[in-house]
Design an enzyme around this catalytic site. Structure first.
Site, short mmCIF file in Angstrom:
data_model
loop_
_atom_site.label_atom_id
_atom_site.label_comp_id
_atom_site.label_asym_id
_atom_site.label_seq_id
_atom_site.Cartn_x
_atom_site.Cartn_y
_atom_site.Cartn_z
N LYS A 1 0.85 -1.21 0.00
CA LYS A 1 0.00 0.00 0.00
C LYS A 1 0.88 1.25 0.00
O LYS A 1 0.60 2.21 -0.72
CB LYS A 1 -0.95 -0.04 1.21
CG LYS A 1 -2.04 -1.09 1.04
CD LYS A 1 -2.85 -1.39 2.30
CE LYS A 1 -3.82 -2.55 2.04
NZ LYS A 1 -4.60 -2.97 3.20
N ASP B 1 -11.28 2.73 4.48
CA ASP B 1 -11.72 1.33 4.37
C ASP B 1 -13.24 1.23 4.31
O ASP B 1 -13.78 0.13 4.13
CB ASP B 1 -11.26 0.55 5.60
CG ASP B 1 -9.98 -0.22 5.34
OD1 ASP B 1 -9.81 -0.71 4.22
OD2 ASP B 1 -9.17 -0.34 6.28
N GLN C 1 -4.64 -1.90 9.59
CA GLN C 1 -4.62 -3.19 8.90
C GLN C 1 -5.25 -4.28 9.78
O GLN C 1 -4.94 -4.39 10.97
CB GLN C 1 -3.15 -3.55 8.55
CG GLN C 1 -2.99 -4.80 7.71
CD GLN C 1 -3.59 -4.67 6.30
OE1 GLN C 1 -3.68 -3.59 5.73
NE2 GLN C 1 -3.97 -5.80 5.74
N1 GUN Z 1 -7.01 -6.94 5.76
C1 GUN Z 1 -7.32 -7.60 4.62
N2 GUN Z 1 -7.94 -6.76 3.74
C2 GUN Z 1 -8.01 -5.56 4.34
C3 GUN Z 1 -8.53 -4.29 3.94
O1 GUN Z 1 -9.07 -4.10 2.83
N3 GUN Z 1 -8.42 -3.30 4.86
C4 GUN Z 1 -7.86 -3.49 6.09
N4 GUN Z 1 -7.81 -2.45 6.92
N5 GUN Z 1 -7.36 -4.65 6.49
C5 GUN Z 1 -7.45 -5.68 5.61
#
Ligand code: GUN
Length: 287
Positions: free
Chosen positions: A53, A120, A97
């Protein structure tokens, strides 16, 4: 019949190109979009996702802040990190995350994020707006899947869609997005009866189980010309796999996504898009 490959890398790049232009535009107005990530503990997969990311942000000119916290942090300590990011005017998007270590509550954590920085789309505010067809910030994987349909001009109206996932991050937001397009959506899960039969009659299957020992979507389970979106990614026999084998499925499907290189890159691209949206939101409310 061999179907069309829905190439997540290509579609993600088209999103990133648009995001890059939007970032330049924001910068010309004195706004420097910035994403803050919070990674708790040392889960190697999560660390890789967060690193990806950050790299993607760099590609399109989005600034990043990286918060790495010890796995034994308390909820109060995590809350105060989020509170500081909420009130930091140089931060436009906040991503914690997931999954979190067991002592931490995912709902308490994600709900703590300011809705206008919730890239998110996980806060009750943004999840509620989505259910009301008023969403501004939508969860990244679901909006990435919708972008794939859009790219290939795949009509969703009236289609029977089997969605195999009911999580807050994937299944529930996708349900709303698909319903908005007038599809008939059946949300399936571990207790669903006759999943095979349901798959066989579906025009589109979106699968996100992520455990081959529990579920594998085979070509015998789909109808000719079905569209298969494989959201899952897991390690199986030392390989990264989805819920289906692309090479087998594409022989019968009209469209399918590979794993890796399918939905995964879209999740990252949509995060960048949401960060730009969050940055422009903050300027609109005159911070
Ligand atoms: N863990 C797996 N996919 C995601 C996501 O799209 N966002 C977040 N914050 N954690 C994740």
């Amino acid at each position: 019949m061999t179907g069309v490959r829905i190439d997540g890398k290509v579609i993600a790049q088209s999103v990133k190109d648009r995001v890059k232009k939007a970032v330049e535009e924001l910068k010309s107005h004195g706004i420097n979009p910035c994403l803050a990530t919070v990674l708790v503990g040392d889960n190697p997969a999560s660390a890789t996702y967060v690193r990806n990311k950050h790299n993607a942000c760099q590609e399109v000119g989005i600034a990043t802040k990286d918060h790495k916290l010890e796995s034994n942090i308390t909820q109060d300590e995590l809350n105060s990190v989020i509170d500081n990011l909420n009130s930091d005017n140089s931060v436009h998007g906040i991503l914690v995350q997931l999954p979190l270590p067991k002592q931490l509550d995912e709902f308490a954590t994600t709900s703590r994020i300011s809705p206008i920085k919730d890239v998110d789309g996980l806060t009750p505010h943004n999840a509620g707006l989505l259910a009301m067809k008023k969403a501004v910030l939508v969860a990244c994987t679901p909006s990435g899947v919708m972008e794939m349909f859009d790219y290939h001009n795949i009509e969703l109206e009236g289609k029977n869609i089997v969605l195999i996932n009911r999580s807050n991050l994937v299944g529930k937001p996708l349900y709303h997005l698909l319903l908005e397009k007038n599809a008939t959506v059946l949300t399936c899960h571990s207790k669903t009866k006759n999943l095979k039969g349901l798959c066989k009659s579906a025009d589109i299957i979106i699968t996100a189980v992520g455990d081959r020992n529990k579920f594998t979507l085979t070509s015998e389970m789909i109808k000719d010309g079905a569209i298969i979106i494989d959201v899952a990614i897991s390690r199986h026999n030392e390989k990264l796999v989805g819920d289906s084998d692309y090479d087998q499925i594409i022989e019968k499907a009209s469209y399918a996504t590979p794993v890796p290189g399918g939905v995964g890159p879209m999740t990252v691209a949509m995060l960048l898009k949401n960060t730009v949206t969050a940055a422009s939101l903050s300027s609109q409310i005159g911070r």
